[in-house]
Design an enzyme around this catalytic site. Sequence first.
Site, PDB file in Angstrom:
ATOM      1  CB  CYS A   2      -8.021 -45.972 -47.454  1.00 44.69           C
ATOM      2  SG  CYS A   2      -7.956 -44.329 -48.200  1.00 44.69           S
ATOM      3  CG  ASP A 102     -13.085 -37.079 -46.986  1.00 38.99           C
ATOM      4  OD1 ASP A 102     -11.967 -37.143 -47.533  1.00 38.99           O
ATOM      5  OD2 ASP A 102     -13.827 -38.079 -46.857  1.00 38.99           O
ATOM      6  CB  VAL A 296     -23.335 -57.264 -65.399  1.00 38.41           C
ATOM      7  CG1 VAL A 296     -23.021 -58.720 -65.755  1.00 38.41           C
ATOM      8  CG2 VAL A 296     -22.295 -56.726 -64.423  1.00 38.41           C
TER       9      VAL A 296
END
Length: 622
Positions: A2, A102, A296
């Site tokens: 977050c 969590d 990539v």
Amino acid sequence: MCGIAGVWRKRNPIGGGDLTDVGRMMQALAHRGPDDHASWNDSRLALGHRRLSIIDLSTQAREPMLTACGQGVLVYNGEVYNYRALRATLETEGRRFRTVSDAEVVLEALHHWGPDKAIPLFDGMFSLAYFDARATTLWLARDRLGIKPMSVAETPERILFASEDKAILACDDAARAIDAREITLRLAWQSRDSSSSLFEGIERLPPAGLWKITDAGIEKRCFWHVLDVLDAARIAGDTATDAEHMASLEALIEDSVGLHCVADTRLAAACSGGVDSGLVTTLAKRFRPELTAYVVDPRLGHSEAEDAERTARHAGVPLNRVAVDKDRFLELWPRTIWHLESDGWHASHACLLALAEQCRADGIKVLLTGEGADELFGGYDWQEASMRPWRPWSWPQRLFRSKARLARRFERQRHAPFRTSLAGDRGWDRNIVLRALSPELNFLQTKIFDRLEPVASLSDRAFLGCCLQDMYAHLQDLLNRHDRLSMAASVELRVPFLENRLIDFAIHLPRRHKYRHKQGKWLLKKVAEKHIPLQNVNARKNGFQVSNNFTTGTEGLLRAGLLRDVMKWPAASVEDLIGLARRDEPSRLRLVGMELFLRLHADGQTTGQLTEALRAAVRDAR
């Protein structure tokens, strides 16, 4: 995973301006948490949270999260992978839970045990702000190796904190002043990005930072440091066999990968052609049968895609190739610098952003990577090179040298014991440079070398010490890059090698288990031989290489740019610097990258405008 933000008032109550600033910070961090957002405030504190929902997707797991009694409040960024074990312990001590997240375990542990006891028990990556209303105390903390970021700014009236500098800069009274000293340090190749900001007045919590904020001010300390936990006698006295260490390492890696695979969302692996990510990919397949992998595939120069395909086929994992050509690179480069909040010193940065954006477009929220293994297990050539200057003390070479001369040389060399040391040989001028640039990092090398004194071989001490130093230098740059660029695309990047028990195991391995028979990561490669193709295990380490042609011609941006004014370069020297950037790609990336940073943050140009400026510079150079 977050974005977090907050305002702490030193004296007056929280007001409307503070709440507006929290809203601005949350908007600046929207990329870190696009799934949900919420805020909370009391008389002294306002908190904001942007949520990327990964474990417990319900609204009950929303943050800011409060204890049932309302006396504890948490905003938290990251994952604590041992949360289930911690929850079981807390339940035996009478704590009750409303969610399966969590975050609630972290909150209850902090509130029940207190931060001093709880935080060292957390096994994972995190930055958090916890408010204990019982003591009117705010705690800020960051995981032991600084995987997750935290920026702080103090003004006469307030303390502002957030996951990224740009959130603090969004506040009404924040000054957007660039720190010229920090620019100098980065241009001098100092590892600074994870622990220092390029903006004046913004400080970053160091790895394992634990700050206590009360009416008395900020008490700054760390709850973990390698110098505090390193037991050199354990290394010197190690008698375990190769087979015993191999079994221990394999069990630890398997367990860590299993913990890192816990998610209520889709998960993938970044699979290069190397040992570390290949091993993580193969083991993760056991826990997540639906696992996919990404690599990539640059359209210029060397590509790892074929080697990654070999590992993916062996593991039975579908591989997605993410193509990057020069035009795409020039589009991504300014955006990487916006998110890094620094110069973007390596061309692979843009490729990582391309990979993360493709993951997000495919619905992937969690990406596993092999970062950290080279630092912990001795995978870099400069670690091996650190042994060479200490050979005069080895048997039988020391028989042919004066003991007094060796003693004098030892005292000089211990202040620059590694290949990466700035103050090499006996150059007085280099010692002056060392002290002036970044003493908090550069003097750490001598402390580490001295702490390893029980290790009899000086070359072994140098090798092991260089590995430990890299945890606070090279690894910090990599972790900062991985967090910023994965979260730019709202993807959580996890690093299974940086699990607490693996860290402890690795820092106490003797040199013979890290470097043997001219091969780095010897023990890790022995484990990998059981899981990935031998051709990939035995391949020469290349790192992530991107063609010089991706940035060729962009050096023209330095002409009539902002960097020359900030650094006070004479006009006559600018063409010399452009010539250097034209010849040398690392210098080109540093100089042009810093020019892009200044245009973004000091001149207010957009990433789109800078992409067009880069393309124009390339056209003019042809």
